[in-house]
Design a protein around this motif. Structure first.
Motif, short mmCIF file in Angstrom:
data_model
loop_
_atom_site.label_atom_id
_atom_site.label_comp_id
_atom_site.label_asym_id
_atom_site.label_seq_id
_atom_site.Cartn_x
_atom_site.Cartn_y
_atom_site.Cartn_z
N GLY A 424 2.50 8.41 -7.56
CA GLY A 424 4.27 8.15 -7.23
C GLY A 424 4.33 6.65 -6.81
N PHE A 425 3.47 5.87 -7.21
CA PHE A 425 3.49 4.32 -6.64
C PHE A 425 4.09 3.68 -7.66
N SER A 426 4.96 2.68 -7.15
CA SER A 426 5.52 1.79 -8.04
C SER A 426 5.77 0.58 -7.38
N PRO A 427 5.33 -0.79 -7.81
CA PRO A 427 5.40 -2.06 -7.17
C PRO A 427 6.78 -2.37 -7.01
N ALA A 428 7.14 -2.73 -5.99
CA ALA A 428 8.59 -3.31 -5.55
C ALA A 428 8.54 -4.47 -5.30
N THR A 429 7.61 -5.02 -4.58
CA THR A 429 7.63 -6.29 -3.95
C THR A 429 6.23 -6.88 -3.99
N VAL A 430 6.20 -8.40 -3.90
CA VAL A 430 4.87 -9.15 -4.15
C VAL A 430 3.78 -8.48 -3.26
N SER A 431 3.92 -7.96 -2.14
CA SER A 431 3.20 -7.54 -1.31
C SER A 431 2.46 -6.16 -1.61
N ASP A 432 3.27 -5.53 -2.81
CA ASP A 432 2.62 -4.24 -3.35
C ASP A 432 1.55 -4.67 -4.15
N ARG A 433 1.17 -5.80 -4.70
CA ARG A 433 0.66 -6.05 -5.80
C ARG A 433 -0.92 -5.52 -5.36
N GLU A 434 -1.54 -6.19 -4.26
CA GLU A 434 -2.77 -5.77 -3.79
C GLU A 434 -2.83 -4.48 -3.40
N SER A 435 -1.84 -3.90 -2.83
CA SER A 435 -1.87 -2.46 -2.30
C SER A 435 -1.85 -1.58 -3.37
N GLY A 436 -1.19 -2.01 -4.47
CA GLY A 436 -1.07 -0.90 -5.98
C GLY A 436 -2.56 -1.31 -6.63
N GLY A 437 -3.22 -2.46 -6.57
CA GLY A 437 -4.53 -2.64 -7.30
C GLY A 437 -5.73 -1.74 -6.38
N ARG A 438 -5.46 -1.93 -5.19
CA ARG A 438 -6.47 -1.32 -4.30
C ARG A 438 -6.42 0.42 -4.54
N LEU A 439 -5.17 1.02 -4.55
CA LEU A 439 -4.91 2.13 -4.73
C LEU A 439 -5.46 2.68 -6.07
N ALA A 440 -5.34 1.97 -7.27
CA ALA A 440 -5.87 2.61 -8.62
C ALA A 440 -7.13 2.56 -8.53
N TYR A 441 -7.84 1.38 -7.78
CA TYR A 441 -9.26 1.18 -7.80
C TYR A 441 -10.03 2.21 -7.08
#
Length: 694
Positions: A424-441
């Motif tokens: 249930g993750f969706s990137p909303a801000t620039v700070s979400d980019r690293e957290s989204g990549g780390r979550l998927a990895y």
């Protein structure tokens, strides 16, 4: 001009679309209430009672703070005196006004599009009973209007036989009001009319589990009709196929050209690229074309490519009608394939294998292959479009960000997207980019495997260079050439370019495999990261203005804020003297961010406001000056702030606050002690007076 959106989220934005933030939810609630009553003159006591407890002595003070926050952040959209407050309607565009105008004009599609969610959902539970009662009334009115619009759209779609649109309208009605029996029944009937009787019955069973059916006879009748339609319908056999990840028409045509060359002699062809770029899909589609023309296609097992004897034995077994042989693995030694093809009787046969770009380049240089078809990563937009077309339930931000992180690798992008949808993750801000990549990895074994495929082709020096480029801050990337020249060999740089790691859409020194580069950076110890940033900062510190500004950002990333502040202030001062306001703004903003003491914040704030003033961003300059005023502790400092605010106000052409600024300047003259500052204050007062009279 202020634009205020109220559906789904209360958002204020300026004429350029930039978002304006206020200090608290109550301040935003006050702005919303004033905008919703454009022709009303409000008493201050009424507004204080509305949002603050009238028994609280601080209510009037809180209201004054809120009004100051609105005027300083947005501008003169409200007129204020000692006892009343009113909106200046000509300066505001209100989304709900457009919503009601569209409804009155019968434009129901616009009504539905504007209603992105509840009215002002973020302003609930603020402890203001009167305000929340007003909100409830507005929210219920908007619900009623959008429900009427949806029913009109649904009826119009039914009349013209557009059952897809009927389903969408009925589904939104159900989400709007789960107790709407007619909407449930319409949705089931529309699904049946589309031919999807099974989905209609599954929906009925879901309602049955919720206890809906017993009290809704119309639903039972619709379900019985749907069951009869399903029993009478002929069986449908659907062919299962995987949707193509991307359009590879150019590579497919190159395969066709090479295949026509194999009629007289065997052809060795390599598809060069990393895993996940759609090479297998293209070969599979091409094999279907060969089969349809009467030729035979043979698929060799993955473990056969490096075993010459077994490869020769397999190839000798194939009959004369074989036209295409596909080695289903990445080939690391094309010399073995070349030797077998030359000795075997394979006239008219094309042998296709896969390799990474470096192996393919070496094989082509040694003339071990006849054709090399490169498979480059897709652009971010093309990859995102492909994901939206093939992955159900993904939003545009999810598709774009997963495509960017993957570097245009469709298979990796799909794996990232699946992991996000699962959690249930969706990137909303620039700070979400690293957290989204780390979550998927961390949560997906497939993502780790795909990223490993991207990393395994790099040598150790190439990994170090890619790590350095990933760690560089955004300003430093624009000046990365001396950093690269000083910290890596030319072979590593050329290797990254040859392997596609620097073919980025955003810049020549940006790693084009963002997630893989981030994994390299995550694996570094903190002291090693600090060393990389310090080395980059010392290299850039001796460059021009832009390089020194980038050095300041690297010092900040290395954990040396005082050094970053010092360098950034020096760069900002020199850039302002030279008239290079963009560089000055970048450096001053960095200094303002890392200012520790009040004096440092004052110094960097003045630099930043001057840079914004030179760039014509007067509102931003005024916003910075208001922040600086809070730390100005001497008469001269406060006088400089008032002088700069008056200059910015004159530049914006706003005459409504000229009187207020004249009073502030007169007060500043009484406290200033610097003769030069006094002369500047008197001159600015004369300018204000001339502005008002003209």
């Amino acid at each position: 001009m202020l634009t205020l959106r109220c559906f789904g989220e209360v958002v204020a934005s300026d004429t350029r679309g930039a978002r304006i933030t206020l200090r608290s939810r109550k301040h935003m609630g006050l702005l919303l209430y004033l905008v919703a009553h454009p022709g009303t003159v409000h008493m201050r006591e009424t507004l204080a009672d509305l949002l603050w407890d009238s028994r609280d002595r601080k209510a009037r003070h809180s209201l004054s703070q809120a009004l100051y926050d609105i005027r300083s952040s947005i501008g003169p959209v409200i007129a204020v005196d000692t006892s009343t407050v009113r909106l200046v309607p000509q300066r505001v565009t209100y989304e709900r006004d457009a919503f009601e105008r569209a409804f009155q004009a019968g434009d129901h599609e616009t009504v539905i599009d504007l209603y992105r969610g509840e009215f002002a959902p973020g302003l609930l539970n603020m402890g203001a009973d009167e305000f929340e009662r007003w909100l409830d009334g507005e929210r219920e009115r908007c619900r009623v209007l959008v429900a009427m619009a949806l029913k009109n759209v649904q009826q119009a779609a039914e009349e013209r036989g557009d059952w897809d649109q009927t389903c969408l309208a009925a589904l939104r009605l159900v989400r709007q009001n789960e107790f709407d029996e007619h909407a449930h029944s319409t949705l089931m009937r529309a699904l049946c009319m589309r031919g999807d009787h099974a989905s209609a019955l599954a929906y009925y069973r879901a309602l049955e589990k919720c206890g809906w059916v017993a009290s809704a006879p119309a639903l039972t009748e619709t379900a019985a009709w749907a069951r009869g339609q399903l029993d009478a319908a002929p069986p449908v056999v659907r062919e299962r196929h995987e949707p193509p990840m991307s359009d590879r028409g150019s590579e497919f045509r190159q395969l066709s050209v090479a295949f026509r060359s194999s009629r007289t002699a065997p052809i060795r062809l390599v598809l060069a690229g990393e895993r996940g770029l759609g090479r297998e899909d293209v070969v599979r589609n091409f094999a279907g074309l060969v089969n349809s023309g009467g030729g035979l296609v043979r698929w060799l097992p993955p473990d056969i490519a490096e075993k010459r004897e077994k490869l020769a034995s397999e190839l000798s077994r194939y009959p004369g009608k074989t036209r295409l042989i596909v080695i289903r693995a990445d080939v690391g030694d094309w010399a073995a394939v070349d030797e077998v093809v030359r000795t075997a009787d394979l006239a008219g046969v094309m042998v296709v294998g896969f390799s990474n770009p470096e192996v393919a380049r070496q094989a082509a240089a040694a003339r071990l292959v006849d054709f090399v078809i490169p498979f480059d990563p897709l652009t971010t937009d093309a990859c995102a479009a492909s994901l939206q077309a093939t992955v159900r339930g993904c939003s545009l931000p999810q598709a774009v960000e997963s495509a960017r992180l993957s570097g245009g690798n469709p298979a990796l992008a799909r794996a990232i997207l699946k992991a996000w949808l699962r959690h249930g993750f969706s990137p909303a801000t620039v700070s979400d980019r690293e957290s989204g990549g780390r979550l998927a990895y961390e949560r997906s074994a497939e993502v780790r495997s795909r990223v490993g495929d991207q990393l395994e082709i790099l040598s150790l020096p190439e990994e170090r260079l890619a790590t350095t480029l990933t760690l560089l801050t955004h300003p430093a990337r624009a000046h990365a050439e001396p950093i690269v020249a000083g910290h890596s060999s030319r072979d590593a740089l050329e290797g990254l370019r040859a392997k596609g790691w620097l073919h980025s859409e955003t810049g020549p020194w940006t790693v084009s495999r963002p997630l893989a580069g981030a994994v390299l950076a995550w694996n570094l110890r903190s002291d090693e990261r600090t060393r990389v940033h310090l080395a980059a900062a010392r290299t850039l510190e001796n460059g021009g203005l832009g390089g020194r500004a980038a050095a300041a950002s690297e010092f900040a990333a290395a954990g040396e804020p005082s050094r970053a502040f010092s360098v950034a202030c020096e760069v900002a001062q020199e850039a302002l003297r030279r008239g290079r306001s963009p560089v000055a703004g970048q450096a001053a903003a960095l200094a303002f961010e890392h200012a520790a003491a009040g004096a440092d914040r004052l110094r960097s704030g003045f630099l930043l406001s001057e840079a914004e003033f030179q760039r014509g961003r007067f509102r931003r300059a005024m916003s910075v000056l208001h922040q600086v005023a809070a730390v100005a502790d001497t008469g001269n400092d406060l006088s400089r702030v008032q002088l700069a605010l008056a200059r910015a106000d004159v530049a914006t052409g706003d005459r409504l606050t000229a009187g207020l600024h004249r009073q502030n300047l007169e007060e500043a003259c009484r406290h200033a002690t610097d003769p030069a500052l006094l002369r500047a204050l008197n001159l600015q007062m004369a300018v204000l007076a001339a502005t008002v009279t003209t």
